[in-house]
Scaffold this active site. Structure first.
Site, PDB file in Angstrom:
ATOM      1  CG  ASP A 107      -1.898   1.245   1.170  1.00 32.75           C
ATOM      2  OD1 ASP A 107      -2.097   1.694   0.129  1.00 32.75           O
ATOM      3  OD2 ASP A 107      -2.468   1.429   2.263  1.00 32.75           O
ATOM      4  CG  ASP A 164      -4.071   4.756  -2.254  1.00 35.14           C
ATOM      5  OD1 ASP A 164      -3.413   3.526  -2.354  1.00 35.14           O
ATOM      6  OD2 ASP A 164      -5.103   5.053  -1.877  1.00 35.14           O
TER       7      ASP A 164
END
Ligand SMILES: *[C@@H]1O[C@H](CO)[C@@H](O)[C@H](O)[C@H]1NC(C)=O
Ligand SMILES: *[C@@H]1O[C@H](CO)[C@@H](O)[C@H](O)[C@H]1NC(C)=O
Ligand SMILES: *[C@@H]1O[C@H](CO)[C@@H](O)[C@H](O)[C@H]1NC(C)=O
Ligand SMILES: *[C@@H]1O[C@H](CO)[C@@H](O)[C@H](O)[C@H]1NC(C)=O
Ligand SMILES: *[C@@H]1O[C@H](CO)[C@@H](O)[C@H](O)[C@H]1NC(C)=O
Ligand SMILES: *[C@@H]1O[C@H](CO)[C@@H](O)[C@H](O)[C@H]1NC(C)=O
Ligand SMILES: *[C@@H]1O[C@H](CO)[C@@H](O)[C@H](O)[C@H]1NC(C)=O
Length: 475
Positions: free
Chosen positions: A83, A278
């Site tokens: 992430d 992201d």
């Protein structure tokens, strides 16, 4: 929500660029294969992680890109979710109520038992992550040995969720200033994984490359301290990261235009939209008027109750690209990367469009964009280097990224790159660029959210609805 009112300005970027060196006999590059898994319901997943306040991400439903790692001595195995949108590694405690419940929810990701590790060290009890829907995880920060890809990292700090409502193990690799220990605990940043690799001398500098690969491929890779020049076409080009209130905290860059089928800026141009890179977001979220135009073009039917648009699966057979312009650097996303099989119902595939409306939140370039790009996240120099990905590349040519910013410029700085754009306190601000192409004239399947409506609030009910109505479990 409060947004800073920075005026967009064009600044001349320095010629700074990452410098590469051939990998020597003892390479200071750490590679890790990552694996993609189907998401059960990507919109529900993204809805929960798109946060309103500067808190943390969530994955309690589904995840996308995983890497295997172990923690403790002897090793306890984990499947961690990579992430770039968060900064803490955290795992669930085996003893948490969530993991003790029936159904073995935590089995796939793994659980941590401090008492089973001879190298466990307690740090503090300040680990506390909150989610938009009110759930969260809290517990201890600890230190232990991490192992992945043949590497052993001693005394790595991470969070252990003794109380938790998410079964995932998250490997947040963002800026240390974005750790929850800092944002919520008021503590000083600690070296998270990318920083620890630098501190230990394992890699030269805090920079890594992420190659997600094709939608139809199942694996990609992450390289800490390195670049694999066989995994992209052309040259890497370097853009400045946009700071928030003067602080580099997230991977935000300026999107300066969007075109279709190589028609420069045919959707919008001459306006700057701050976008967050992201890897933890399944879809891409752009300003509402941009998305309206896209839905019109691809005849996608937006369903406000589900916060997603359904599109004819045959759109995946269309030639053509969406071309994202970043101060002159273009990443072209093939249309077929934007059509995602969301469900199979009575033998029929149901497809969703890979771009959603940002509503009142910030714009996010998630996996539907990122698969088409090779991205170097250079935290040391606060820069992002981009190139068009080389899908399904099978060869490798790994180079070390050198410390500092001088030297052989294998990544070239983009002249006059846009280095500011309005950014909110909770992520990039949408600046609603004016659409230069067609605007929508006919009704889509449901009302698009207006400027004040936010389809992502509403949470669990809508998420469940999506699962039921579309049969998301039908993979
Ligand atoms: C991770 O481990 C699982 C189970 O051992 C294995 O099936 C999978 O291929 C591994 N994935 C990667 C990316 O190494
Ligand atoms: C470790 O063992 C001690 C003593 O048996 C116990 O009090 C503690 O709760 C255990 N901790 C964990 C994380 O299981
Ligand atoms: C975590 O932080 C939230 C918000 O500050 C607070 O309400 C909650 O009590 C905290 N949880 C723990 C276990 O400290
Ligand atoms: C990449 O490989 C996958 C799986 O073999 C294939 O389905 C896909 O079409 C390939 N993509 C490209 C762009 O060649
Ligand atoms: C797109 O931009 C390039 C380079 O700036 C230029 O050569 C080309 O003519 C432009 N094409 C269109 C359709 O505007
Ligand atoms: C990309 O955006 C920049 C900055 O707005 C602009 O100068 C340039 O002409 C655009 N290039 C293309 C190919 O659209
Ligand atoms: C990096 O740049 C140097 C000098 O321009 C060149 O010799 C080398 O081949 C480049 N490496 C890659 C991987 O492109």
């Amino acid at each position: 929500m409060k947004f800073s009112a920075l005026l967009a300005a064009q600044l001349v970027s320095s010629a700074v660029a990452i410098q590469l060196a051939p990998r020597g006999e003892y390479p200071r590059v750490v590679g890790l294969d990552i694996q993609r898994r189907h998401v059960v319901n990507p919109v529900a997943h993204d809805r929960l992680r798109r946060r309103k306040t500067v808190q943390q991400t969530l994955d309690n439903l589904d995840t996308l890109y995983f890497a295997n790692a172990s923690l403790g001595t002897p090793p306890q195995k984990f499947r961690t979710h990579i992430d770039t949108g968060s900064s803490d590694l955290w795992v669930n405690a085996a003893t948490s109520q969530l993991c003790q419940q029936g159904g073995n929810q935590c089995g796939a990701s793994g659980t941590y038992n401090a008492n089973d590790s001879s190298t466990y060290q307690y740090v503090n009890g300040a680990f506390n992550i909150s989610y938009v829907d009110g759930s969260g995880a809290s517990g201890d920060y600890v230190k232990d040995t991490m192992r992945f890809g043949g590497l052993t990292i001693k005394d790595l700090q991470f969070g252990v969720g003794y109380t938790s409502s998410s079964p995932e193990a998250i490997l947040g690799i963002g800026y240390t200033i974005n750790e929850v220990a800092v944002g919520r605990g008021g503590l000083k940043p600690y070296p998270n994984l990318p920083q620890k690799l630098v501190d230990d001398g394992t890699v030269n500098t805090n920079a890594y490359s992420l190659w997600l690969n094709d939608l139809d491929a199942s694996t990609g890779s992450i390289l800490f301290g390195g670049v694999d020049s066989d995994k992209f076409h052309g040259q890497l080009q370097t853009l400045p990261i946009i700071p928030q209130n003067g602080v580099y905290a997230e991977f935000i860059i300026a999107l300066t235009g969007l075109g279709q089928n190589n028609k420069n800026g045919s959707i919008f141009q001459n306006e700057n939209v701050a976008v967050l890179l992201d890897s933890g977001s399944s879809l891409t979220y752009l300003p509402d008027n941009v998305v309206r135009s896209l839905y019109h073009t691809f005849d996608a039917q937006y369903d406000a109750s589900q916060g997603l648009a359904i599109v004819n699966c045959d759109v995946a057979n269309q030639e053509g690209t969406l071309d994202f312009n970043f101060s002159g650097v273009t990443i072209s996303v093939p249309i077929n990367e934007l059509v995602i099989v969301a469900a199979v119902s009575r033998g029929q595939r149901i497809c969703m469009f890979g771009v959603g409306p940002a509503g009142s939140s910030g714009s996010v370039l998630g996996d539907t964009f990122l698969r088409s790009a090779y991205v170097v996240y250079d935290l040391a120099n606060n820069e992002i280097s981009l190139a068009q990905t080389n899908f399904n590349a099978t060869t490798e040519n790994i180079q070390e990224i050198k410390k500092g910013s001088e030297g052989v410029p294998n990544a070239t700085g983009v002249p006059n790159a846009v280095s500011t754009a309005p950014v909110g306190t909770s992520g990039p601000r949408i600046n609603g660029p004016s659409i230069t192409g067609e605007i929508i004239t006919k009704s889509t399947g449901g009302a698009m959210p207006g400027a004040s409506a936010n389809p992502w609030i509403g949470g669990a009910a809508a998420a469940v609805g999506a699962g039921v109505m579309l049969g998301f479990n039908g993979f």
